[in-house]
Design a protein around this motif. Structure first.
Motif, PDB file in Angstrom:
ATOM      1  N   VAL A 164       0.990  -1.530  -0.149  1.00  0.00           N
ATOM      2  CA  VAL A 164       0.043  -0.348   0.056  1.00  0.00           C
ATOM      3  C   VAL A 164       1.182   1.365   0.040  1.00  0.00           C
ATOM      4  N   LEU A 165       2.296   0.888   0.471  1.00  0.00           N
ATOM      5  CA  LEU A 165       3.332   2.726   0.261  1.00  0.00           C
ATOM      6  C   LEU A 165       3.462   3.393  -0.570  1.00  0.00           C
ATOM      7  N   ARG A 166       3.075   2.033  -2.221  1.00  0.00           N
ATOM      8  CA  ARG A 166       3.391   2.571  -3.817  1.00  0.00           C
ATOM      9  C   ARG A 166       2.039   4.114  -3.454  1.00  0.00           C
ATOM     10  N   PHE A 167       0.911   3.611  -2.675  1.00  0.00           N
ATOM     11  CA  PHE A 167      -0.092   5.283  -3.368  1.00  0.00           C
ATOM     12  C   PHE A 167       0.197   6.087  -3.077  1.00  0.00           C
ATOM     13  N   LEU A 168       1.090   5.837  -1.771  1.00  0.00           N
ATOM     14  CA  LEU A 168       1.742   7.361  -1.196  1.00  0.00           C
ATOM     15  C   LEU A 168       2.962   8.108  -2.354  1.00  0.00           C
ATOM     16  N   GLY A 169       3.834   6.707  -2.490  1.00  0.00           N
ATOM     17  CA  GLY A 169       4.524   7.132  -3.579  1.00  0.00           C
ATOM     18  C   GLY A 169       3.652   8.012  -4.951  1.00  0.00           C
ATOM     19  N   TYR A 170       2.939   7.393  -5.188  1.00  0.00           N
ATOM     20  CA  TYR A 170       1.985   7.455  -6.712  1.00  0.00           C
ATOM     21  C   TYR A 170       1.500   9.292  -6.406  1.00  0.00           C
ATOM     22  N   ALA A 171       1.241   8.910  -5.028  1.00  0.00           N
ATOM     23  CA  ALA A 171       0.620  10.521  -4.817  1.00  0.00           C
ATOM     24  C   ALA A 171       1.341  11.453  -5.233  1.00  0.00           C
ATOM     25  N   GLU A 172       3.003  11.070  -3.925  1.00  0.00           N
ATOM     26  CA  GLU A 172       3.492  12.367  -4.229  1.00  0.00           C
ATOM     27  C   GLU A 172       4.376  12.143  -5.335  1.00  0.00           C
ATOM     28  N   ILE A 173       4.875  11.295  -6.215  1.00  0.00           N
ATOM     29  CA  ILE A 173       5.275  12.047  -8.232  1.00  0.00           C
ATOM     30  C   ILE A 173       3.974  12.602  -8.302  1.00  0.00           C
ATOM     31  N   MET A 174       2.394  12.209  -8.582  1.00  0.00           N
ATOM     32  CA  MET A 174       1.397  13.586  -8.945  1.00  0.00           C
ATOM     33  C   MET A 174       1.815  15.071  -8.534  1.00  0.00           C
ATOM     34  N   LEU A 175       2.293  15.404  -6.790  1.00  0.00           N
ATOM     35  CA  LEU A 175       2.469  16.165  -6.751  1.00  0.00           C
ATOM     36  C   LEU A 175       3.699  16.717  -7.318  1.00  0.00           C
ATOM     37  N   GLY A 176       4.238  16.193  -7.029  1.00  0.00           N
ATOM     38  CA  GLY A 176       6.149  16.532  -8.180  1.00  0.00           C
ATOM     39  C   GLY A 176       5.355  16.898  -9.340  1.00  0.00           C
ATOM     40  N   ILE A 177       4.544  16.318 -10.175  1.00  0.00           N
ATOM     41  CA  ILE A 177       5.105  16.951 -11.521  1.00  0.00           C
ATOM     42  C   ILE A 177       3.300  18.365 -11.734  1.00  0.00           C
TER      43      ILE A 177
END
Lengths: 213, 101
Positions: A164-177
């Motif tokens: 489930v950690l990957r969803f935090l990762g996806y959210a951070e990547i989205m924000l970064g983009i």
């Protein structure tokens, strides 16, 4: 023995091996604490960059009104490095406390080292890139690069811990983009990504995995 | 019966013993409490199964003290790992034969 039973047995074995070998040392509360640190740091950062006059030790220094003064950069870098070290120390110390509470040993086994490597590699690459950009005078993308590489680091180590950690990762990547394309809001994105998201994820993690009733 | 089935290990017929071996093969070691929580067993139940595996020489245990509390830590032996691998290979070959039929 039926074919179904054999498949079931093999599935059970796989589940048990996966469940028991996941990296579960991190305490949910420590994620919340790290989020709070990041919130405080970004508010402090806003204070430094936005209103330097209110800081007693900066008053009378006109050069601090420019973001790219060496003094301010040094302060910001110091803040960022300090925050990173403090966060890492908090997570490790609280993981140690959690292991003691569950009567387990907290040792750097193979799994933990693999996880640390997979987490720290993207983070180190991102850190070097940030440093290079800052040294060459490009400050605009620092916060989005931090968010992007942190997100990649999280996605990269999902197999060693709760997926489930990957969803935090996806959210951070989205924000970064999004942050890449917007100017002036770097600290706001930083605040959301490293502060709010950590607090929210920490609460979710604590409820779901730390058996807090 | 299909060929390869005789390699199935009687010791691993019990789901609990298979579970204990799965944990110990996937990890360096596990202590009594960790095994109990993972497999959701009672103290007595886990103790009897670990004893039978120990008697077979598939696992070994180390008793020590953490503070004042006694702590039992289990490790899979080489024989245990080999037996477990054979058992899984037998299950897999059974499935393979089934597919071909």
């Amino acid at each position: 023995m039926e074919k179904k039973d054999v498949i079931q047995t093999l599935d059970d074995i796989r589940d048990m091996m996966a469940k028991s070998s996941r990296f579960q040392a991190v305490s949910g509360v420590s994620i919340i604490v790290v989020g709070v640190y990041a919130c405080i740091a970004s508010i402090f950062g806003y204070w430094v960059i936005g209103a330097p006059d209110t800081l007693p030790f900066l008053s009378g220094r006109q050069d601090v009104f420019q973001l790219n003064t060496p003094y301010r950069i040094r302060l910001a870098c110091l803040l960022a490095v300090g925050l990173f070290v403090l966060s890492l120390a908090t997570v490790i110390l609280m993981a140690y406390a959690k292991a003691r509470r569950h009567n387990l040993r907290f040792v750097a086994d193979k799994r933990m080292l693999q996880m640390a490597f997979n987490f720290l590699l993207p983070l180190a690459v991102g850190g070097v890139l940030c440093l290079a950009l800052i040294l060459q005078g490009h400050y605009g993308l620092t916060s989005s690069i931090m968010l992007l590489f942190y997100g990649l680091a999280l996605v990269n180590c999902q197999h060693y811990t709760y997926p489930v950690l990957r969803f935090l990762g996806y959210a951070e990547i989205m924000l970064g983009i999004i942050d890449c394309f917007s100017i002036h809001y770097a600290l706001l994105f930083w605040f959301i990504g490293f502060g709010l998201l950590h607090i929210l994820f920490g609460i979710f993690y604590t409820i779901k995995y730390d058996n807090v009733k | 019966m299909i060929a390869g089935f005789e390699h199935l290990n009687k010791a691993f017929e019990s789901k609990i013993r298979l579970g204990i071996m799965s944990v110990l093969v996937a990890n360096e070691s596990a202590d009594f409490t960790a095994l109990k929580t993972l497999l959701q067993l009672t103290d007595g139940n886990l103790a009897s199964h670990t004893r039978s595996l120990e008697d077979l020489g598939y696992i070994r245990c180390e008793k020590s003290f953490v503070g004042r509390k006694p702590n039992t830590r289990f490790y899979a032996t080489e024989a245990g790992r080999a037996a477990f691998a054979d058992h899984i290979a037998a299950l897999e070959s059974f499935l393979k034969n089934q597919k071909e039929v």
